[in-house]
Write an enzyme that holds these catalytic residues in place. Structure first.
Site, PDB file in Angstrom:
ATOM      1  N   ASP A 111       0.843  -1.207   0.000  1.00  0.00           N
ATOM      2  CA  ASP A 111       0.000   0.000   0.000  1.00  0.00           C
ATOM      3  C   ASP A 111       0.871   1.247   0.000  1.00  0.00           C
ATOM      4  OD1 ASP A 111      -1.975  -1.781   0.686  1.00  0.00           O
ATOM      5  OD2 ASP A 111      -1.961  -1.186   2.812  1.00  0.00           O
TER       6      ASP A 111
HETATM    7  N1  URA Z   1      -1.207  -5.917   3.936  1.00  0.00           N
HETATM    8  C1  URA Z   1      -1.650  -4.653   3.882  1.00  0.00           C
HETATM    9  O1  URA Z   1      -2.671  -4.324   4.475  1.00  0.00           O
HETATM   10  N2  URA Z   1      -0.942  -3.748   3.186  1.00  0.00           N
HETATM   11  C2  URA Z   1       0.199  -4.050   2.527  1.00  0.00           C
HETATM   12  O2  URA Z   1       0.828  -3.184   1.902  1.00  0.00           O
HETATM   13  C3  URA Z   1       0.650  -5.373   2.588  1.00  0.00           C
HETATM   14  C4  URA Z   1      -0.073  -6.283   3.302  1.00  0.00           C
END
Ligand code: URA
Length: 242
Positions: A111
């Site tokens: 993310d």
């Molecule tokens: N889980 C998440 O919520 N975000 C990420 O970037 C990776 C795993």
């Protein structure tokens, strides 16, 4: 990558310009092999891993040959996408690398607000092997939580019965290591959308910060600052699957 390639095609595929443009670089004696100007852009040359140490263009070492995998320390605030507005992980790489064929892609995504170990590669077979559920490659995250843990989260995540909101298929078992009442290390083998954040939302909590520190046994190198990257070695890639 190994084998041979036409020099003009190799350089064009590395993003140095069109075949005509790279032929001009050769004509102007700007491409040297072992210190000597290359005289024929259409010549086939051996494409070996040491080529960047032997070939220079304008006195700079040749870019890494195809078969490139990068270990990147993704900073918070950059997006794993080619298209979105705002800073992208691709902006952290040299401009010319955007024009490579095969193209460099992220291996899965983190993310925008997640930091840590991100792999990038132009090797499609390797990318699919790492993200394939059959390989059970573990991904390890450190999370800071808004609320203290309730106490039942580890058992719930380990049970393989948790269904995330909007989904019907339960998550495969995940491991939770409690570091403090509000900080945890989570190990998952899947890569569902916002998975770790949604796992904690499912137990009434909220992830405030999330950082991936390992993929398999490959750890984010301690000396790699946010935004920095380096080329993965064969040993790094083996560590992913060990
Ligand atoms: N889980 C998440 O919520 N975000 C990420 O970037 C990776 C795993």
């Amino acid at each position: 990558m190994s084998g041979t390639a036409r020099l003009d095609k190799l350089l064009a595929n590395l993003g140095y310009g069109s075949r005509n443009e790279v032929a001009r670089l050769v004509r102007n004696e700007r491409v040297l092999l072992d210190g000597t100007p290359v005289d024929d852009a259409s010549a086939r040359i051996a494409v070996t891993d040491d080529l960047p140490t032997r070939m220079t263009i304008d006195d700079e070492p040749l870019d890494p040959i195809p078969g490139l995998t990068l270990i990147l320390h993704k900073p918070i605030g950059v997006t794993c996408s080619h298209r979105e507005l705002g800073p992208l992980v691709y902006d952290l790489l040299p401009d010319r690398w955007r024009r490579r064929d095969p193209a460099i892609s992220t291996v899965g995504r983190l993310d925008k607000e997640t930091s840590g170990l991100l792999l990038m590669t132009d090797d499609g077979a390797l990318l699919h092997k790492i993200i394939s559920p059959k390989q059970h490659v573990t991904k390890h995250y450190l999370a800071q939580l808004a609320q203290p843990l309730r106490g039942d989260e580890a058992a719930l995540f380990a049970a393989g019965e948790l269904i995330l909101e909007g989904e019907t298929k339960p998550l495969v078992p995940a491991d939770l290591q409690v570091l403090s009442p509000t900080s945890v290390r989570v190990t998952v083998t899947e890569g569902r959308y916002h998975q770790v954040r949604r796992m904690f939302a499912a137990v009434g909590n909220h992830v405030e910060t999330l950082h991936r520190d390992c993929i398999g046994k490959l750890a984010l190198p301690a000396d790699l600052e946010p935004g920095d990257y380096r080329q993965a070695t064969a040993a790094d890639i083996a560590a992913i699957f060990s």
